[in-house]
Design an enzyme around this catalytic site. Structure first.
Site, PDB file in Angstrom:
ATOM      1  N   GLY A  90       0.839  -1.192   0.000  1.00 32.63           N
ATOM      2  CA  GLY A  90       0.000   0.000   0.000  1.00 32.63           C
ATOM      3  C   GLY A  90       0.871   1.237   0.000  1.00 32.63           C
ATOM      4  O   GLY A  90       0.779   2.086   0.890  1.00 32.63           O
ATOM      5  N   ILE A 114      -2.818  -0.933  -5.021  1.00 33.52           N
ATOM      6  CA  ILE A 114      -3.971  -1.485  -5.721  1.00 33.52           C
ATOM      7  C   ILE A 114      -4.662  -0.454  -6.610  1.00 33.52           C
ATOM      8  O   ILE A 114      -5.336  -0.813  -7.577  1.00 33.52           O
ATOM      9  CB  ILE A 114      -4.967  -2.086  -4.704  1.00 33.52           C
ATOM     10  CG1 ILE A 114      -5.962  -3.006  -5.398  1.00 33.52           C
ATOM     11  CG2 ILE A 114      -5.676  -0.980  -3.929  1.00 33.52           C
ATOM     12  CD1 ILE A 114      -6.827  -3.813  -4.451  1.00 33.52           C
ATOM     13  N   ALA A 147      -2.015  -7.003  -2.593  1.00 33.97           N
ATOM     14  CA  ALA A 147      -1.108  -7.726  -1.692  1.00 33.97           C
ATOM     15  C   ALA A 147      -1.847  -8.696  -0.783  1.00 33.97           C
ATOM     16  O   ALA A 147      -1.256  -9.660  -0.290  1.00 33.97           O
ATOM     17  CB  ALA A 147      -0.308  -6.727  -0.849  1.00 33.97           C
ATOM     18  N   ASP A 169      -5.366   1.496   5.639  1.00 32.08           N
ATOM     19  CA  ASP A 169      -6.766   1.855   5.816  1.00 32.08           C
ATOM     20  C   ASP A 169      -7.266   1.246   7.129  1.00 32.08           C
ATOM     21  O   ASP A 169      -7.194   0.029   7.315  1.00 32.08           O
ATOM     22  CB  ASP A 169      -7.576   1.303   4.638  1.00 32.08           C
ATOM     23  CG  ASP A 169      -9.004   1.847   4.594  1.00 32.08           C
ATOM     24  OD1 ASP A 169      -9.536   2.187   5.668  1.00 32.08           O
ATOM     25  OD2 ASP A 169      -9.565   1.924   3.495  1.00 32.08           O
ATOM     26  N   THR A 244       7.016   9.588   4.602  1.00 28.39           N
ATOM     27  CA  THR A 244       5.786   9.208   3.906  1.00 28.39           C
ATOM     28  C   THR A 244       4.833  10.395   3.859  1.00 28.39           C
ATOM     29  O   THR A 244       4.871  11.279   4.718  1.00 28.39           O
ATOM     30  CB  THR A 244       5.090   8.038   4.619  1.00 28.39           C
ATOM     31  OG1 THR A 244       4.770   8.434   5.963  1.00 28.39           O
ATOM     32  CG2 THR A 244       5.988   6.803   4.661  1.00 28.39           C
ATOM     33  N   GLU A 246       1.612  10.440   4.393  1.00 27.11           N
ATOM     34  CA  GLU A 246       0.729  10.434   5.561  1.00 27.11           C
ATOM     35  C   GLU A 246       1.481  10.831   6.821  1.00 27.11           C
ATOM     36  O   GLU A 246       0.945  11.515   7.692  1.00 27.11           O
ATOM     37  CB  GLU A 246       0.091   9.050   5.732  1.00 27.11           C
ATOM     38  CG  GLU A 246      -1.041   8.772   4.776  1.00 27.11           C
ATOM     39  CD  GLU A 246      -2.219   9.709   4.971  1.00 27.11           C
ATOM     40  OE1 GLU A 246      -2.567  10.006   6.129  1.00 27.11           O
ATOM     41  OE2 GLU A 246      -2.784  10.159   3.963  1.00 27.11           O
TER      42      GLU A 246
END
Length: 270
Positions: A90, A114, A147, A169, A244, A246
């Protein structure tokens, strides 16, 4: 006297302003025209909803086994036989990968994502960086895949030294917990692809998800949770905390980041 026509009695409909990239095709046009350029891509043309159903059929192709996967297009300048050692599950917009690529230049790493447009963004980002800085970023690539379904199809047993699960998530609703990236079954798969002594890194800004991941990895007999002392100066922890997308966002909002890392135990003697 004739009655007025319907067209004259009703007001003309207001002209709707198209959403950028929706009706005009602006996003698709940008993504097509910028291929092969050395300028970094702009995220706004690749944004996609954050949630993707991992149980849906995304028309993904995958190899029947790791030996069938050809990595030549991903790592064209890498000698044949070299294997990927780091996976970012992810990977989002690729912040972790890009940062680690220069910190660990001799290690092959792969992002797994994805979402189609987000994967395309990371591909273009890496391509642009390779053009900007010749000889660098040849050790990093990205693959669109699921994954949760195909990890053993991509990696051999004990192939990875580091596996990252960064800000996954949280799937807050209880009925959605089955879609979380950590579960008893997935922990078993992570234990399969991570070599003994390798590390699984997790980070989130959701305490409930942090506790969930720590619980499930703690229940797996092939993982030991690492202590804070063991993680001091660890390049993986430092990078996922600060590099990252996030991680930076949580930092700007002065939020808390929950970190837990798990070392793969040696295989038991049977």
């Amino acid at each position: 006297m004739s009655s007025p026509s319907a067209s004259s009695s009703s007001p003309a409909p207001k002209r709707q302003k198209p959403t950028p990239g929706a009706r005009t095709g602006e996003k698709a046009q940008y993504r097509t025209q910028r291929k092969g350029l050395s300028a970094l891509p702009k995220k706004r043309f690749y944004r996609q909803r954050a949630h993707a159903n991992p149980f849906s059929d995304h028309n993904l192709s995958y190899p029947p086994n790791p030996a069938s996967q050809d990595w030549t297009s991903h790592f064209p300048d890498v000698p044949a036989g070299a294997k990927i050692e780091i996976a970012d599950v992810g990977c989002g917009f690729g912040g972790l990968l890009v940062a680690l690529a220069t910190k660990l230049p001799d290690t092959l790493m792969l992002g797994l994502e994805i979402r189609l447009q987000v994967t395309e963004y990371v591909q273009e980002r890496i391509s642009a960086l390779r053009l900007q800085r010749q000889g660098e970023f040849g050790n990093v690539s990205v693959l669109r895949t699921n994954a949760m379904k195909f990890l053993p199809n991509l990696f051999e047993r004990g192939q990875l030294t580091k596996l990252f699960l960064c800000f996954p998530d949280p799937h807050f609703k209880a009925r959605k917990h089955k879609a979380r990236i950590v579960s008893p079954g997935l922990c078993a798969e992570y234990a399969y692809v991570v070599k003994p002594g390798g590390v699984v890194y997790t980070i989130t800004d959701v305490e409930d998800l942090h506790n969930w991941m720590a619980h499930h990895f703690g229940e797996n007999p092939l993982f030991d949770r690492m202590t804070e002392e063991e993680l001091v100066d660890d390049v993986g922890v430092e990078t996922m905390m600060n590099e990252t997308e996030e991680g930076k966002k949580v930092g700007r909002n002065e939020g808390r980041k929950w970190v837990a890392c798990f070392r793969r135990r040696e295989d038991p003697e049977w």
